[in-house]
Design an enzyme around this catalytic site. Sequence first.
Site, PDB file in Angstrom:
ATOM      1  N   TYR A   1      -5.140  76.880  80.253  1.00 40.36           N
ATOM      2  CA  TYR A   1      -4.421  78.157  80.342  1.00 40.36           C
ATOM      3  C   TYR A   1      -3.077  77.962  81.017  1.00 40.36           C
ATOM      4  O   TYR A   1      -2.976  77.258  82.018  1.00 40.36           O
ATOM      5  CB  TYR A   1      -5.200  79.160  81.197  1.00 40.36           C
ATOM      6  CG  TYR A   1      -6.423  79.726  80.568  1.00 40.36           C
ATOM      7  CD1 TYR A   1      -6.331  80.594  79.490  1.00 40.36           C
ATOM      8  CD2 TYR A   1      -7.674  79.412  81.063  1.00 40.36           C
ATOM      9  CE1 TYR A   1      -7.464  81.139  78.927  1.00 40.36           C
ATOM     10  CE2 TYR A   1      -8.820  79.957  80.498  1.00 40.36           C
ATOM     11  CZ  TYR A   1      -8.704  80.812  79.434  1.00 40.36           C
ATOM     12  OH  TYR A   1      -9.819  81.350  78.882  1.00 40.36           O
TER      13      TYR A   1
ATOM     14  N   HIS B   1     -15.817  83.572  68.963  1.00 39.05           N
ATOM     15  CA  HIS B   1     -15.141  84.835  69.240  1.00 39.05           C
ATOM     16  C   HIS B   1     -13.871  84.995  68.416  1.00 39.05           C
ATOM     17  O   HIS B   1     -13.109  84.062  68.220  1.00 39.05           O
ATOM     18  CB  HIS B   1     -14.851  85.051  70.727  1.00 39.05           C
ATOM     19  CG  HIS B   1     -14.131  83.927  71.429  1.00 39.05           C
ATOM     20  ND1 HIS B   1     -14.027  82.656  70.935  1.00 39.05           N
ATOM     21  CD2 HIS B   1     -13.481  83.911  72.619  1.00 39.05           C
ATOM     22  CE1 HIS B   1     -13.353  81.912  71.788  1.00 39.05           C
ATOM     23  NE2 HIS B   1     -13.011  82.631  72.812  1.00 39.05           N
TER      24      HIS B   1
ATOM     25  N   HIS C   1      -7.762  83.950  68.816  1.00 40.18           N
ATOM     26  CA  HIS C   1      -8.384  85.142  69.399  1.00 40.18           C
ATOM     27  C   HIS C   1      -7.560  85.612  70.586  1.00 40.18           C
ATOM     28  O   HIS C   1      -6.618  84.933  70.996  1.00 40.18           O
ATOM     29  CB  HIS C   1      -9.816  84.838  69.876  1.00 40.18           C
ATOM     30  CG  HIS C   1      -9.862  83.859  71.026  1.00 40.18           C
ATOM     31  ND1 HIS C   1      -9.975  82.495  70.836  1.00 40.18           N
ATOM     32  CD2 HIS C   1      -9.782  84.030  72.368  1.00 40.18           C
ATOM     33  CE1 HIS C   1      -9.966  81.881  72.023  1.00 40.18           C
ATOM     34  NE2 HIS C   1      -9.854  82.791  72.968  1.00 40.18           N
TER      35      HIS C   1
ATOM     36  N   GLU D   1      -3.494  80.346  75.867  1.00 39.47           N
ATOM     37  CA  GLU D   1      -4.547  79.339  75.920  1.00 39.47           C
ATOM     38  C   GLU D   1      -4.418  78.455  74.694  1.00 39.47           C
ATOM     39  O   GLU D   1      -4.102  78.947  73.607  1.00 39.47           O
ATOM     40  CB  GLU D   1      -5.942  80.010  75.899  1.00 39.47           C
ATOM     41  CG  GLU D   1      -7.093  79.009  75.792  1.00 39.47           C
ATOM     42  CD  GLU D   1      -8.476  79.662  75.632  1.00 39.47           C
ATOM     43  OE1 GLU D   1      -8.607  80.661  74.897  1.00 39.47           O
ATOM     44  OE2 GLU D   1      -9.437  79.149  76.231  1.00 39.47           O
TER      45      GLU D   1
ATOM     46  N   HIS E   1     -15.109  75.887  79.156  1.00 38.93           N
ATOM     47  CA  HIS E   1     -15.762  77.156  79.430  1.00 38.93           C
ATOM     48  C   HIS E   1     -17.272  76.998  79.294  1.00 38.93           C
ATOM     49  O   HIS E   1     -17.738  76.242  78.440  1.00 38.93           O
ATOM     50  CB  HIS E   1     -15.366  78.216  78.399  1.00 38.93           C
ATOM     51  CG  HIS E   1     -13.951  78.662  78.478  1.00 38.93           C
ATOM     52  ND1 HIS E   1     -13.389  79.177  79.616  1.00 38.93           N
ATOM     53  CD2 HIS E   1     -12.982  78.688  77.542  1.00 38.93           C
ATOM     54  CE1 HIS E   1     -12.137  79.501  79.367  1.00 38.93           C
ATOM     55  NE2 HIS E   1     -11.855  79.210  78.125  1.00 38.93           N
TER      56      HIS E   1
ATOM     57  N   HIS F   1      -5.263  86.910  77.718  1.00 40.04           N
ATOM     58  CA  HIS F   1      -4.617  85.755  77.087  1.00 40.04           C
ATOM     59  C   HIS F   1      -4.652  85.820  75.570  1.00 40.04           C
ATOM     60  O   HIS F   1      -5.469  86.508  74.979  1.00 40.04           O
ATOM     61  CB  HIS F   1      -5.203  84.441  77.589  1.00 40.04           C
ATOM     62  CG  HIS F   1      -6.606  84.147  77.130  1.00 40.04           C
ATOM     63  ND1 HIS F   1      -7.711  84.374  77.911  1.00 40.04           N
ATOM     64  CD2 HIS F   1      -7.091  83.634  75.972  1.00 40.04           C
ATOM     65  CE1 HIS F   1      -8.799  84.003  77.265  1.00 40.04           C
ATOM     66  NE2 HIS F   1      -8.469  83.556  76.080  1.00 40.04           N
TER      67      HIS F   1
HETATM   68 FE   LIG Z   1      -9.917  82.283  75.069  1.00 40.92          FE
END
Ligand SMILES: [Fe+2]
Lengths: 307, 114
Positions: free
Chosen positions: A255, A199, A153, A265, A246, A214
């Site tokens: 990251y 996501h 993503h 990432e 997260h 990112h």
């Molecule tokens: Fe991400």
Amino acid sequence: MRKGVMRPGHIQIRVLDVEEALKHYRDLLGLIEVERDSQGRAYLKGWTEVDKFSVVLREADAPGLDFVGYKVLDNQTLEKLHGELVEYGCNVEEIPAGELNGCGRRIRFDSPTGHMFEIFAEKEQTGKWGLSPVNPEAWPRGLTGMKATRFDHCLLYGPNIAGTLDLFQKVLGFELAEQVLDPEGTRIAQFLTVGMKAHDVAFIECPDPGKLHHVSFFLDTWEDVLRAADLISMEDVSLDIGPTRHGLTHGKTIYFFDPSGNRSEVFCGGDYHYPDHEPVTWKAEDLGKAIFYHDRVLNDRFLTVLT
Amino acid sequence: MPDRETHLIRVVNRDQSFKCAEDQVLLVAMERMSTDAISVGCRGGGCGVCKIRILQGDYECKRMSKAHISEEEMQQGFVLACRVFPRTDLDIESDHYQAPESSYQIEAARMVAG
Ligand SMILES: [Fe+2]
Ligand code: FES
């Protein structure tokens, strides 16, 4: 409602120097270098990806994002969505088959946040790298670096994320999986999916249009994320933050930056989404915890460093 | 590597200074000395956060994002500190990056900071 968009297909990233960038994306992330085209663009993919490529690096005088492409079910779906994008009011451009080596006709369109997106139905399928489609082994030998499995993503920054959400939901059939709302109920971050992943693309509100936060690649385990962190130190790579978790999506992550300053990432784990799930909400007041679940404090760099 | 040629970098607006070797970029040398005279972002010439102006001295630059340093600015000594190698002692001015204003994320950050 799903509209026949299957998954993220490719991302074209601008870099200041392609050879340096290859050291990052091929040697450190461990993507497979597929080929170079006549324009000098480099094509890569994660070893589990069946299509020919998913990452394209283009040398330019400013780094950042050129476009993100999503693969749709078939040409009939492509045609239908093409019409709907025009009707919706996007600026739509047809890119002929072969403009990216091995990729069929693409429909490119703009968005309220200032990012360029594409849909396409056909791309040469070369299969998972180094594995037979029959009785495949668990993984191929000869992988390098972090052994990133796939382009997963990207997170994009721009103005009017509400507008881009509307476009992605209504025309492309993405669903809102997670969001951050401020006390007035304004959405400042949104995580969208076309499948079961938490996501496939995410957006954060920002006055500058078309910004890249990112590009993310999937790893299998937390152990792999820690090993990625070791490699970042061994190679003296520019670290942003991590390894950590997260709150949003609950992925375990690190990251870091490519040699042109684009953020990368690698992550593992995370929540799943079904079409009947209500969006998961985080409060903007708790943005620190939403983004860095352990520290619970935002660092400035995460919010302001973009390409 | 004690025999590498190093130069003194004076950050005049911050009243701070640090040493930087010829094969080191300013930003990394500054971070190694644990000073905060220049803001740190991507360290790759892409984000513009480390934008400085060189007032005096000679230097060499790697490619920098045109989105943050135009041709004209380059003539005036504006550079990204993560892409600059010193060739002599330098006088520099930091804090030339302007973050996009009134953004939601900066507001949100303020809320978190309380
Ligand atoms: Fe991400
Ligand atoms: S730190 Fe990003 S341009 Fe120098």
